[in-house]
Design an enzyme around this catalytic site. Structure first.
Site, mmCIF file in Angstrom:
data_model
loop_
_atom_site.group_PDB
_atom_site.id
_atom_site.type_symbol
_atom_site.label_atom_id
_atom_site.label_comp_id
_atom_site.label_asym_id
_atom_site.label_seq_id
_atom_site.Cartn_x
_atom_site.Cartn_y
_atom_site.Cartn_z
ATOM 1 C CB ILE A 142 -0.994 0.061 1.190
ATOM 2 C CG1 ILE A 142 -0.263 0.169 2.535
ATOM 3 C CG2 ILE A 142 -1.966 -1.092 1.170
ATOM 4 C CD1 ILE A 142 -1.136 0.736 3.636
ATOM 5 C CG ASP A 143 4.035 1.636 2.723
ATOM 6 O OD1 ASP A 143 2.876 1.781 3.136
ATOM 7 O OD2 ASP A 143 4.974 1.275 3.447
HETATM 8 O O1 F6P Z 1 4.534 -1.901 4.069
HETATM 9 C C1 F6P Z 1 3.177 -1.803 4.249
HETATM 10 C C2 F6P Z 1 2.853 -1.420 5.673
HETATM 11 O O2 F6P Z 1 1.467 -1.248 5.734
HETATM 12 C C3 F6P Z 1 3.602 -0.201 6.204
HETATM 13 O O3 F6P Z 1 3.009 1.007 5.791
HETATM 14 C C4 F6P Z 1 3.529 -0.436 7.683
HETATM 15 O O4 F6P Z 1 4.608 0.167 8.337
HETATM 16 C C5 F6P Z 1 3.643 -1.905 7.796
HETATM 17 O O5 F6P Z 1 3.185 -2.459 6.583
HETATM 18 C C6 F6P Z 1 2.864 -2.460 8.967
HETATM 19 O O6 F6P Z 1 3.086 -3.815 9.068
HETATM 20 P P1 F6P Z 1 2.389 -4.753 10.169
HETATM 21 O O7 F6P Z 1 1.129 -5.275 9.538
HETATM 22 O O8 F6P Z 1 3.368 -5.819 10.406
HETATM 23 O O9 F6P Z 1 2.087 -3.913 11.372
#
Ligand code: F6P
Length: 354
Positions: A142-143
């Site tokens: 999503i980033d």
């Molecule tokens: O890389 C996608 C992302 O949604 C980032 O924006 C965020 O820091 C991370 O994944 C969060 O990951 P998790 O689901 O492990 O908390």
């Protein structure tokens, strides 16, 4: 004549709206266009440690999943068969079980794999390819920070969610004459913050790519007050680098809260903070993400048919292409602090706290 009869498909890393669109498209194209069998692997490549958990995906299995968020296959962002963690004699040790994963795929009759995932999953896919697995990649996050593709599916849906939140917070901010801080996702790049901030009419946007200071933020608040604006919307990317004056503070709470507290202290303003978090990863994918996911899914199947192993599908100049995974991993696409996006935002008075 292709020597492919059966393909496997897995989703790894954090989920993103549109994953099911990719799975559905890949299953449909594999069955309808090539008459291949498709096997769904649960929870990324880790699923191949226990081949009995995998199952065939038929047209019926993917019926109705297009508008669903998440992934019907499940995912994990911890798994890595090259560094698999196991507990032996009460101690956690790391083992390379990639050989088992490759053997188990063969036992299931899988001739080639589609790995849908972010940078981490693509690195694993590339290492498995080097060890002999026939694998193609589909990029996801999503980033929207993978440099090999102009857009990743999931970003558009996350952007809609974040923009909707900024819109909603706008009205209450104005009623209460408050500073409202909204933390959005973006671990390494500020795309969601920048674009949701611009789309939602934020006044200050903090992103990892632009160093800022609390003083810079407060100066902008004061300027707005001088113009009679008694409320301010601050959109903060979770991956911001804290300014020097805050670096001694442990990042024990969400950065949005840290920024909110610092503004309240320095500007003596009433501040409220909203951390959007995983709301941004959920929900029904937008039409754009469903379509991009569908195009990627079909392209991945075509890539297998062409023998394009070790490659990843991507979007370049609005066309679907393929690039070697080796060239695509580890290269982030970040916001250019002097680029047109930022210049446009600054031109309409958006501040970046610098
Ligand atoms: O890389 C996608 C992302 O949604 C980032 O924006 C965020 O820091 C991370 O994944 C969060 O990951 P998790 O689901 O492990 O908390």
């Amino acid at each position: 004549m292709s020597d492919i009869h059966c393909i496997g498909i897995c989703t790894g890393g954090g989920d993103a709206p549109g994953l099911n669109a990719v799975i559905r498209a890949a299953v449909k194209a594999a069955i309808l266009k090539y008459s291949w069998k498709v096997i769904g692997i649960p929870d990324g490549f880790d699923g191949l440690i226990w081949p009995e958990r995998s199952r065939e995906l038929t047209l019926k299995d993917v019926s109705g999943i297009l508008p669903r968020g998440g992934t019907i296959l499940g995912t994990t962002n911890r798994g890595n068969p090259f560094q698999y963690k196991v507990v032996e004699n009460g101690h956690e040790v790391t083992r390379d079980i990639s050989g088992d994963v490759i053997n188990n795929a063969a036992k299931l009759g899988i001739d080639a794999m589609i790995s849908i995932g972010g940078d981490g999953s693509m690195k694993i896919a590339h290492e498995l390819f080097l060890k002999g697995m026939k694998v193609v990649g589909v990029p996801k996050t999503i980033d929207n920070d993978l440099s090999a593709t102009e857009v990743t599916f999931g970003f558009d849906t996350a952007l809609h969610t974040a923009t909707d939140a900024v819109d909603k917070i706008h009205t209450t901010a104005e009623s209460h004459h408050r500073v409202m801080v909204i933390e959005v996702m973006g671990r390494d790049a500020g795309w969601i913050a920048l674009e949701a901030g611009m789309a939602g009419g934020a006044h200050i946007i903090l992103i990892p790519e632009i160093p800022f200071s609390i003083q810079g933020i407060c100066q902008h608040l004061e300027m707005r007050e001088r113009f009679g604006k008694r409320f301010t919307i601050v959109v903060v990317a979770e991956g911001i680098k804290l300014p020097p004056e805050m670096r001694h503070m442990a990042r024990s709470m969400a950065v949005g809260n840290m920024i909110g507290d610092a503004i309240a202290l320095m500007a003596r303003k009433e501040v409220r903070v909203s951390i959007l978090g995983h709301i941004q990863r959920g929900g029904s994918p937008s039409p754009y993400d469903r379509i991009l996911g569908t195009r990627f899914g079909v392209a991945a199947v075509d890539l297998i048919a062409e023998g394009g192993f070790g490659k990843m599908v991507c979007l370049q100049q609005e066309s679907i292409r393929a690039v070697p995974i080796a060239e695509a991993v580890g290269k982030l696409k970040v916001v250019d602090p002097n680029g047109e996006f930022i210049r446009a935002a600054r031109a309409i008075g958006i501040a970046f706290g610098d």
